[in-house]
Write a protein that holds these residues in place. Structure first.
Motif, PDB file in Angstrom:
ATOM      1  N   TYR A   1       0.841  -1.203   0.000  1.00 27.32           N
ATOM      2  CA  TYR A   1       0.000   0.000   0.000  1.00 27.32           C
ATOM      3  C   TYR A   1       0.874   1.249   0.000  1.00 27.32           C
ATOM      4  CZ  TYR A   1      -3.434   3.495   1.046  1.00 27.32           C
ATOM      5  OH  TYR A   1      -4.216   4.616   0.965  1.00 27.32           O
ATOM      6  N   ILE A   2       1.898   1.256   0.837  1.00 30.32           N
ATOM      7  CA  ILE A   2       2.811   2.399   0.887  1.00 30.32           C
ATOM      8  C   ILE A   2       3.478   2.586  -0.469  1.00 30.32           C
ATOM      9  CG2 ILE A   2       4.979   3.244   1.887  1.00 30.32           C
ATOM     10  CD1 ILE A   2       4.064   1.792   4.532  1.00 30.32           C
ATOM     11  N   ARG A   3       4.013   1.517  -1.034  1.00 31.41           N
ATOM     12  CA  ARG A   3       4.699   1.596  -2.330  1.00 31.41           C
ATOM     13  C   ARG A   3       3.776   2.145  -3.416  1.00 31.41           C
ATOM     14  NH1 ARG A   3       5.228  -3.794  -4.147  1.00 31.41           N
ATOM     15  NH2 ARG A   3       3.185  -3.321  -4.985  1.00 31.41           N
ATOM     16  N   ASP A   4       2.544   1.700  -3.427  1.00 28.72           N
ATOM     17  CA  ASP A   4       1.619   2.063  -4.499  1.00 28.72           C
ATOM     18  C   ASP A   4       0.927   3.408  -4.296  1.00 28.72           C
ATOM     19  OD1 ASP A   4       2.273  -0.391  -5.591  1.00 28.72           O
ATOM     20  OD2 ASP A   4       0.442  -1.384  -4.910  1.00 28.72           O
ATOM     21  N   ASN A   5       0.881   3.920  -3.066  1.00 26.85           N
ATOM     22  CA  ASN A   5       0.060   5.105  -2.792  1.00 26.85           C
ATOM     23  C   ASN A   5       0.770   6.279  -2.136  1.00 26.85           C
ATOM     24  OD1 ASN A   5      -2.821   4.141  -3.469  1.00 26.85           O
ATOM     25  ND2 ASN A   5      -1.945   2.471  -2.271  1.00 26.85           N
TER      26      ASN A   5
END
Length: 158
Positions: free
Chosen positions: A33-37
């Motif tokens: 989630y962190i990587r994508d958002n």
């Protein structure tokens, strides 16, 4: 009486949405989630400290930037960390911070801070279920989970 306006970001999360929100039940789920958002989080040249608020089914209710620090450290206080969790009625939280160097090995300060927040969460009844360190190394997103690496005792038994 002073009124506080505290923003908890709900990027894809709607209060009464019937949309499927996947459970965050593994460290790589929140890392993904962190990587994508939140690209600016792990690519920053300053430390940032975030809280991710989860509901009783481990679905992400929201997240909030707690502090933005210096090149190599960020000061956090339990009062500020748990404020968004209380406001959003979170059942549990995940904390995360970045290492601008890209090295995601935990320091003694990282472990001590996590242990302090775990103890604070016990008092408040809002358990800290993981602590992640994220960064970027050679252009790639990297992360480590203190829980997965058994660097801190989370003691999540009721």
């Amino acid at each position: 009486m002073k009124t506080y306006n505290y923003t908890i970001k709900r990027q894809y999360i709607a209060e009464n949405s019937s949309d499927y929100i996947p459970a965050i039940n593994r460290p790589n789920a929140i890392a993904d989630y962190i990587r994508d958002n939140i690209e600016e989080f792990y690519q920053s040249d300053q430390e940032h400290f975030y809280i991710f608020c989860l509901d009783t089914k481990n679905r992400l209710k929201g997240f909030s930037l707690i502090t933005q620090g210096l090149l190599d450290r960020s000061h956090v206080h339990p009062r500020e960390v748990f404020k968004p969790a209380i406001i959003s009625s979170a059942s549990k939280i995940i904390i995360a911070h970045n290492h601008p160097s890209g090295a995601v090995e935990s320091s003694k300060q990282d472990r001590d801070c996590t242990e302090n927040l775990i103890e604070s969460g016990k008092i408040l009844g809002i358990p800290v279920v993981d602590s992640l360190i994220v960064g970027e190394s050679h252009g790639a997103f990297v992360w480590a989970s203190l829980r997965q690496n058994q660097e801190v005792e989370f003691n999540l038994k009721a």
